[in-house]
Design a protein around this motif. Structure first.
Motif, short mmCIF file in Angstrom:
data_model
loop_
_atom_site.label_atom_id
_atom_site.label_comp_id
_atom_site.label_asym_id
_atom_site.label_seq_id
_atom_site.Cartn_x
_atom_site.Cartn_y
_atom_site.Cartn_z
N ILE A 301 0.84 -1.20 0.00
CA ILE A 301 0.00 0.00 0.00
C ILE A 301 0.88 1.25 0.00
O ILE A 301 0.66 2.19 -0.76
CB ILE A 301 -0.93 -0.02 1.23
CG1 ILE A 301 -1.99 -1.10 1.07
CG2 ILE A 301 -1.57 1.34 1.46
CD1 ILE A 301 -2.66 -1.51 2.36
N PHE A 302 1.90 1.21 0.83
CA PHE A 302 2.79 2.35 0.95
C PHE A 302 3.54 2.60 -0.35
O PHE A 302 3.63 3.72 -0.85
CB PHE A 302 3.75 2.09 2.12
CG PHE A 302 4.51 3.31 2.52
CD1 PHE A 302 3.85 4.36 3.15
CD2 PHE A 302 5.86 3.40 2.27
CE1 PHE A 302 4.55 5.50 3.52
CE2 PHE A 302 6.57 4.54 2.64
CZ PHE A 302 5.91 5.59 3.26
N ARG A 303 4.06 1.52 -0.91
CA ARG A 303 4.85 1.64 -2.13
C ARG A 303 4.02 2.12 -3.31
O ARG A 303 4.54 2.75 -4.23
CB ARG A 303 5.50 0.29 -2.47
CG ARG A 303 6.61 -0.05 -1.54
CD ARG A 303 7.63 -0.89 -2.29
NE ARG A 303 8.90 -0.87 -1.59
CZ ARG A 303 9.94 -0.18 -2.01
NH1 ARG A 303 9.86 0.53 -3.11
NH2 ARG A 303 11.07 -0.21 -1.33
N HIS A 304 2.75 1.77 -3.31
CA HIS A 304 1.89 2.19 -4.42
C HIS A 304 1.29 3.57 -4.20
O HIS A 304 0.54 4.05 -5.02
CB HIS A 304 0.77 1.17 -4.65
CG HIS A 304 1.23 -0.07 -5.33
ND1 HIS A 304 0.99 -0.31 -6.66
CD2 HIS A 304 1.94 -1.11 -4.89
CE1 HIS A 304 1.52 -1.48 -6.99
NE2 HIS A 304 2.12 -1.98 -5.92
N GLY A 305 1.62 4.17 -3.07
CA GLY A 305 1.11 5.51 -2.82
C GLY A 305 -0.36 5.54 -2.48
O GLY A 305 -1.03 6.54 -2.70
N PHE A 306 -0.89 4.43 -1.97
CA PHE A 306 -2.32 4.39 -1.63
C PHE A 306 -2.57 4.85 -0.19
O PHE A 306 -3.69 4.80 0.29
CB PHE A 306 -2.88 2.98 -1.78
CG PHE A 306 -3.10 2.56 -3.20
CD1 PHE A 306 -3.82 3.37 -4.08
CD2 PHE A 306 -2.60 1.36 -3.66
CE1 PHE A 306 -4.03 2.98 -5.39
CE2 PHE A 306 -2.80 0.96 -4.98
CZ PHE A 306 -3.51 1.77 -5.85
N ASP A 307 -1.50 5.25 0.51
CA ASP A 307 -1.67 5.56 1.93
C ASP A 307 -2.37 6.90 2.17
O ASP A 307 -2.44 7.35 3.30
CB ASP A 307 -0.34 5.49 2.66
CG ASP A 307 0.76 6.21 1.92
OD1 ASP A 307 0.73 6.20 0.68
OD2 ASP A 307 1.64 6.78 2.58
N PHE A 308 -2.89 7.53 1.11
CA PHE A 308 -3.69 8.74 1.30
C PHE A 308 -5.17 8.39 1.44
O PHE A 308 -5.98 9.24 1.79
CB PHE A 308 -3.52 9.66 0.08
CG PHE A 308 -4.14 9.09 -1.16
CD1 PHE A 308 -5.43 9.47 -1.52
CD2 PHE A 308 -3.47 8.16 -1.93
CE1 PHE A 308 -6.03 8.91 -2.64
CE2 PHE A 308 -4.07 7.60 -3.04
CZ PHE A 308 -5.35 7.97 -3.40
N ASP A 309 -5.51 7.13 1.14
CA ASP A 309 -6.91 6.72 1.07
C ASP A 309 -7.46 6.48 2.48
O ASP A 309 -7.01 5.57 3.19
CB ASP A 309 -6.98 5.44 0.23
CG ASP A 309 -8.40 4.96 -0.01
OD1 ASP A 309 -8.75 4.76 -1.17
OD2 ASP A 309 -9.16 4.79 0.97
N THR A 310 -8.41 7.29 2.89
CA THR A 310 -8.91 7.22 4.26
C THR A 310 -9.52 5.86 4.59
O THR A 310 -9.24 5.29 5.65
CB THR A 310 -9.96 8.33 4.49
OG1 THR A 310 -9.35 9.59 4.29
CG2 THR A 310 -10.52 8.27 5.90
#
Length: 527
Positions: A301-310
């Motif tokens: 998740i972190f590597r794909h940049g999805f960590d902005f998704d609430t």
DNA sequence: ATAGGGTTAG
């Protein structure tokens, strides 16, 4: 125990979320287009086309501004003007009502097309009664109008009425379409109506309207009816290209039915992964208490940049909490940029179940302090988590205080789960008189007395060794929830505590004559 | 000119 290939773990961030473009900049060209149009070109036909192009591209601000200008310049409004501008104001019921009155004045409601756009507008933001009113007043109704009604009924939680509406549609002689079947599948899923759902599935096959969208609805139906094998079957038999949504639906079906390894197997094969799928994958880790996979998927998740998704972050908070890693849960919470009520509830609950009620309360207070700037308010689940956190930590007075302020300060009406939690808490604190007073008040009003409330009171009686009151509660409990086997276990334990074996025996007979069986428990001990 | 499917807290 590594499940993911290095290629997936080490993939570079492919797509960072683009920050949303400024709305004010976007609507500039629209205004210029209108202002720079020669006067003779400002006719309804051209402007309606412009209006619809704004609405279709999702630029609602421009659509509304253009509509305002059209009115100001006295451009005649017709049936082609309203659908676009109605779709642009689906979140603003006030504006929608004004448009409705304009439509009545300009006689634009005779066409089922415009009337259906109006119906959809109301179904997005208004009570179902308003939707029904629009439908009732339609002079003619085509299949699209019926579909809009049925879909609106399903999404507003009136699945049974949606099925009835479908029957009326058929009785009127209007033929159903793939859209109709899709809404009906959703209705059957909500009603857990496996038989009816199978019949719709048959209709789908007969009518030849199976598509990736219908198959997604089928997967969700079988998932809701606990038929995960059927759900997986629909997925694997589908011949057309599979899109992200159907992958997400099957992942969700597996999580909800305990087939966790299927989710991980899908994840490894899936490319590209999306945030919704990863949310289900994280939920699979929470449910199976698989911290090792959870951490690996968190890396992805972190590597794909999805960590902005609430939503995804909330699932991560919950995963670390369920897997016993409170510190990581808190770190994940701190990283959520746009915290919503579920983010707060998850972290408060995390501290609660880890027996750290004081910190849970502190977080709840922080949530209150930040309310003004974030517009996030606690809801009934948040309050239940706070009460339950107090309960786990023995904070009886704090819980009582919080309970008293529930309605006046937080605007949340206590429900029976809150009452059950409070009675449980008072009982554990040995404060049976207070618990009993509350129980009697609930008993007097009846509508808030529930199985869990009685069970909590019964346990309070066990703790305080109060047999007389306990027997009264037993009568309430048997009346309220006679078909629930676990109720008999509770009562049996109560009699057992007092050595009243004849009570236990009588209950056992009752269980047998009712043919009730307690579900077998399973325990999991982490190695 | 109107239309359908997928995710998070108890």
């Amino acid at each position: 125990m590594k499940i993911l290939p290095n290629s997936l773990l080490s993939r570079r961030v492919s797509s960072c979320p683009a920050s949303s473009p400024s709305t004010s900049l976007q609507c500039l060209p629209a205004l210029h287009l209108f202002d720079e149009m020669p006067l003779r070109d400002r006719d309804s036909r051209r402007l309606n086309a412009l209006l619809s192009s704004h609405a279709r591209s999702g630029d609602f601000t421009s659509a509304l501004l253009l509509f305002q200008k059209m009115r100001a310049f006295g451009v005649p409004l017709d049936s082609y003007s309203f659908p676009s501008v109605l779709s642009a104001c689906s979140t603003s019921p006030r504006l929608g009502r004004q448009l409705h009155s304009l439509m009545v004045k300009s006689g634009c409601l005779s066409s089922p097309i415009t009337a259906t756009s109006l119906l959809r507008m109301y179904s997005n933001s208004s009570p179902i009664e308003d939707v029904l009113l629009v439908f009732d007043e339609m002079p003619t109704r085509d299949a699209v109008a019926w579909n809009a009604l049925i879909s609106s009924l399903v999404t507003s939680g009136h699945a049974g009425e949606a099925v009835s509406a479908f029957r009326s549609m058929a009785a009127t002689g209007i033929l159903f379409t793939g859209f109709t079947l899709c809404s009906l599948l959703k209705a059957c899923a909500a009603l857990r109506a496996a038989r009816q759902g199978e019949q719709i599935h048959a209709q789908v096959i007969i009518a030849g309207c199976d598509s990736v969208v219908i198959s997604t609805a089928l997967i969700d139906l079988y998932s809701s009816c606990s038929q995960v094998d059927m759900a997986i079957g629909v997925f694997s038999r589908l011949e057309c290209p599979k899109d992200p949504a159907i992958h997400n639906a099957v992942a969700n079906a597996c999580v909800k039915n305990g087939s966790f390894h299927e989710v991980f197997a899908l994840l490894v094969k899936m490319k590209p992964v999306n945030a919704v799928f990863l949310t289900s994958a994280i939920a699979a880790c929470s449910e199976s208490l698989n911290l090792s996979y959870g951490r690996q998927i968190h890396c992805v998740i972190f590597r794909h940049g999805f960590d902005f998704d609430t939503i995804l972050c909330n699932a991560i908070i919950n995963m670390y909490s369920k897997c016993g890693h409170l510190r990581f849960a808190h770190l994940a919470f701190d990283c959520v940029g746009d915290k919503n009520v579920i983010s707060w509830t998850s972290i408060i609950d995390a501290y609660g179940i880890h027996g750290r009620g004081g910190e849970a309360l502190a977080l709840f207070n922080r949530m209150e302090d930040e309310k003004a700037s974030t517009t996030v308010s606690p809801n009934e689940v948040t309050l239940l988590s706070v009460l339950s956190a107090c309960s786990h930590s023995g904070l009886v007075d704090e819980a009582k205080q919080c309970f008293l302020l529930m309605k006046e300060k937080h605007g949340v009406e206590p429900n029976s789960a809150h009452y059950a939690c409070l009675i449980d808490l008072l009982g554990r604190g040995g404060r049976i008189e207070e618990a009993w007073d509350l129980f009697c008040a609930l008993n007097a009003s009846k509508n808030t007395l529930s199985g869990p409330v009685c069970v909590a009171m019964l346990n309070a009686c066990r703790i305080s060794m109060d047999f007389a009151r306990g027997e009264l509660v037993v009568m309430n409990l048997l009346e309220l929830d006679p078909g629930n086997p676990s109720v008999y276990v509770q009562i049996s334990n109560f009699y057992g505590d007092f050595g009243r074996w004849e009570g236990v025996e009588k209950l056992r007979e009752g269980l047998i004559t009712r043919g009730l069986k307690k579900e077998l428990g399973r325990s999991q001990i982490a190695a």
